[in-house]
Design an enzyme around this catalytic site. Structure first.
Site, PDB file in Angstrom:
ATOM      1  N   SER A 104       0.856  -1.184   0.000  1.00 53.25           N
ATOM      2  CA  SER A 104       0.000   0.000   0.000  1.00 53.25           C
ATOM      3  C   SER A 104       0.883   1.222   0.000  1.00 53.25           C
ATOM      4  O   SER A 104       1.985   1.199   0.553  1.00 53.25           O
ATOM      5  CB  SER A 104      -0.886  -0.032   1.251  1.00 53.25           C
ATOM      6  OG  SER A 104      -1.972   0.850   1.113  1.00 53.25           O
ATOM      7  N   ARG A 105       0.422   2.285  -0.620  1.00 50.13           N
ATOM      8  CA  ARG A 105       1.235   3.508  -0.640  1.00 50.13           C
ATOM      9  C   ARG A 105       1.349   4.092   0.757  1.00 50.13           C
ATOM     10  O   ARG A 105       2.381   4.604   1.156  1.00 50.13           O
ATOM     11  CB  ARG A 105       0.624   4.539  -1.592  1.00 50.13           C
ATOM     12  CG  ARG A 105       0.963   4.286  -3.059  1.00 50.13           C
ATOM     13  CD  ARG A 105       0.271   5.301  -3.938  1.00 50.13           C
ATOM     14  NE  ARG A 105      -1.164   5.312  -3.655  1.00 50.13           N
ATOM     15  CZ  ARG A 105      -2.012   6.281  -3.989  1.00 50.13           C
ATOM     16  NH1 ARG A 105      -1.565   7.332  -4.635  1.00 50.13           N
ATOM     17  NH2 ARG A 105      -3.293   6.204  -3.698  1.00 50.13           N
TER      18      ARG A 105
ATOM     19  N   LYS B 130     -15.127  -5.132  -4.711  1.00 52.56           N
ATOM     20  CA  LYS B 130     -16.087  -4.665  -5.703  1.00 52.56           C
ATOM     21  C   LYS B 130     -15.872  -3.186  -5.950  1.00 52.56           C
ATOM     22  O   LYS B 130     -15.460  -2.489  -5.016  1.00 52.56           O
ATOM     23  CB  LYS B 130     -17.517  -4.971  -5.243  1.00 52.56           C
ATOM     24  CG  LYS B 130     -17.972  -4.191  -3.991  1.00 52.56           C
ATOM     25  CD  LYS B 130     -18.723  -2.945  -4.336  1.00 52.56           C
ATOM     26  CE  LYS B 130     -18.613  -1.904  -3.289  1.00 52.56           C
ATOM     27  NZ  LYS B 130     -19.272  -0.643  -3.547  1.00 52.56           N
TER      28      LYS B 130
END
Lengths: 308, 308
Positions: free
Chosen positions: B36-37, B90
């Site tokens: 993750s950043r 989603k």
């Protein structure tokens, strides 16, 4: 073998220009009836609605649906319900889900559904496909620029939701592109230009990628006066390919290497007869999916009003 | 059986609120690493990119991709290329064609692809489906109205192309609707309201039909303050059904007939483990197709600017 007794629904310009001569020239078909609000064909029984035509002609084996896409689903539903084979002009519908529905219905009824893409049958398309298969492709460019006033004078439906605006010709490019590229493409970005007074785009700039790194840029524009362009170009290790004039001509490194007379619609009817005899459907919706993706992912830009 | 060694990509609110507790509560999974950043998980090796994570942890069996949909394809491609099973939050992608591409790739690699729809696992959804299956349905109505400022504060990506605006919650309704209706639905008309300063809609009015005549109306609105609504109602011969609170509660003729504690994400991870063990994929894209259809067929209306 008995001829395939055919009805046509939606008698307009494309029917007169293309469908009627192609049917007349194909020994497998016999035109039995038409249904259309306004259009008729000399010497052929004419009805106002598909329901009236189906009721008057239970002997019909198949129907060709040539009305604007917004009205195609209900007619296709009626025809499939009556057990007829169905030829869908392009685009096959106004939504993906309705075409999926028709595919299920045709399978359940045991009849043939044909989602036709006439540009895939342009003279040089198969040659272009073979060329791209043989030579690694670096990048591709699609230029589909035409004058809407010349090609679609006063066609109101084309500017309405479901009419798809510049994607009406653009989907021809996409039908060729999805057929000839060696790898499946997915849209990575899009900009759609909507005239401030219209519900459909007049121009689109699209970028596609593929799992193996191919990049394709596409420009669709309906404001093109003067020279019209319907070109797909590819930079490959075997040279520069240009599939020109909507698929009619193939140029390699600037030299015309293939052309042949236009046989798009005759080829469509030959294919329709073929799938009916084989008892199968031919309903690839990849071009329509690309259009839906463009509307979903596309950034909207409002541009000058368009007046016919 | 050895645990499924899992990596998570995109550590944000939904991961902390739902994925981490669900993974911790599922004996089939072991969280091995994150990419993750900005986000990290206490005690778990963290990387900036999925590529770095995959390189450092070749033992990973599977990854969950929880970044915004615009960035999901490239990460999924990298994970599938490396032979990992993939859980897609989603919506499964920003376009239909990219998800079709991932399905082909997963099949070719022999790994499991899971297009997750958490709302389909809401407590009362299966009961609603059974109710609708047993009793002829006349019409249905979907009301999905919430306050975007409360649920998506400052989420810039959601207003960008591919973020889908009000369809971000709306696709939850569509995932339930496409699961519980007895017949496939297709969109027949749509109006999308775009704030003049945003690239995604803040509200949508949709109408669906089906081959057997079912009509469904849907209202999605992100400007709802006060009472929030996530309801699907049906008028049936056996009475009025209301599936309320996003699928959590079932009311028949106004009486609460079923509710149970929220187990959506635990059920998603149970399903992911199940398909991995069975060697299959579960990637139904019907809800995404409905969204694409809405963008393609929807009439655009420009409304007041929206400011967070």
């Amino acid at each position: 073998m008995q001829k395939i007794r055919l009805g046509i629904v939606g008698v307009g310009k494309i029917v007169r220009d293309q469908h009627l001569p192609s049917i007349a020239g194909n020994g497998d078909f016999e035109l039995v009836a038409t249904a259309s609000r306004h259009g008729t064909v000399d010497g052929i029984p004419a009805y106002q609605t598909i329901e009236a035509m189906l009721e008057a002609h239970p002997e019909l084996d198949a129907v060709s649906l040539c009305m604007p896409p917004q009205f195609r689903y209900l007619a296709a539903h009626a025809a499939l319900e009556a057990g007829k084979h169905v030829f869908l002009e392009k685009p096959p519908g106004a939504t993906i889900s309705e075409v999926e529905d028709l595919k299920r219905m045709a399978a359940a009824k045991g009849v043939s559904l044909f989602a036709s893409w006439h540009s895939r049958y342009a003279a040089a398309v198969e040659q272009a496909k073979q060329f791209l298969k043989a030579s690694p492709v670096r990048s591709m460019k699609v230029t589909w620029k035409e004058d809407v006033r010349h090609w679609h004078p006063g066609q109101a439906w084309i500017w309405e939701p479901g009419g798809q605006g510049v994607f009406d010709p653009g989907i021809n490019a996409l039908s060729i592109l999805t057929h000839i590229t060696p790898a499946p493409l997915h849209l990575t970005s899009a900009e759609l230009e909507f005239p401030e007074n219209r519900a459909a785009p007049i121009a689109a700039t699209l970028a596609f990628g593929s799992a193996n790194g191919l990049e394709v840029a596409a420009e669709f524009d309906w404001r093109q006066t003067g020279k019209q362009s319907w070109d797909i170009e590819a930079d490959t290790e075997a040279g520069h390919m240009r599939l020109a004039d909507g698929g009619a001509k193939l140029f390699i490194d600037g030299t015309l290497t293939f052309e042949a007379p236009d046989r798009e619609y005759p080829a469509l009817y030959a294919r329709f007869a073929e799938i009916i005899k084989a008892g199968v459907s031919d309903a690839d919706i990849a071009p329509l999916i690309q259009v839906a993706d463009a509307f979903m992912l596309g950034r909207r830009k409002i541009v000058d009003a368009f007046h016919d």
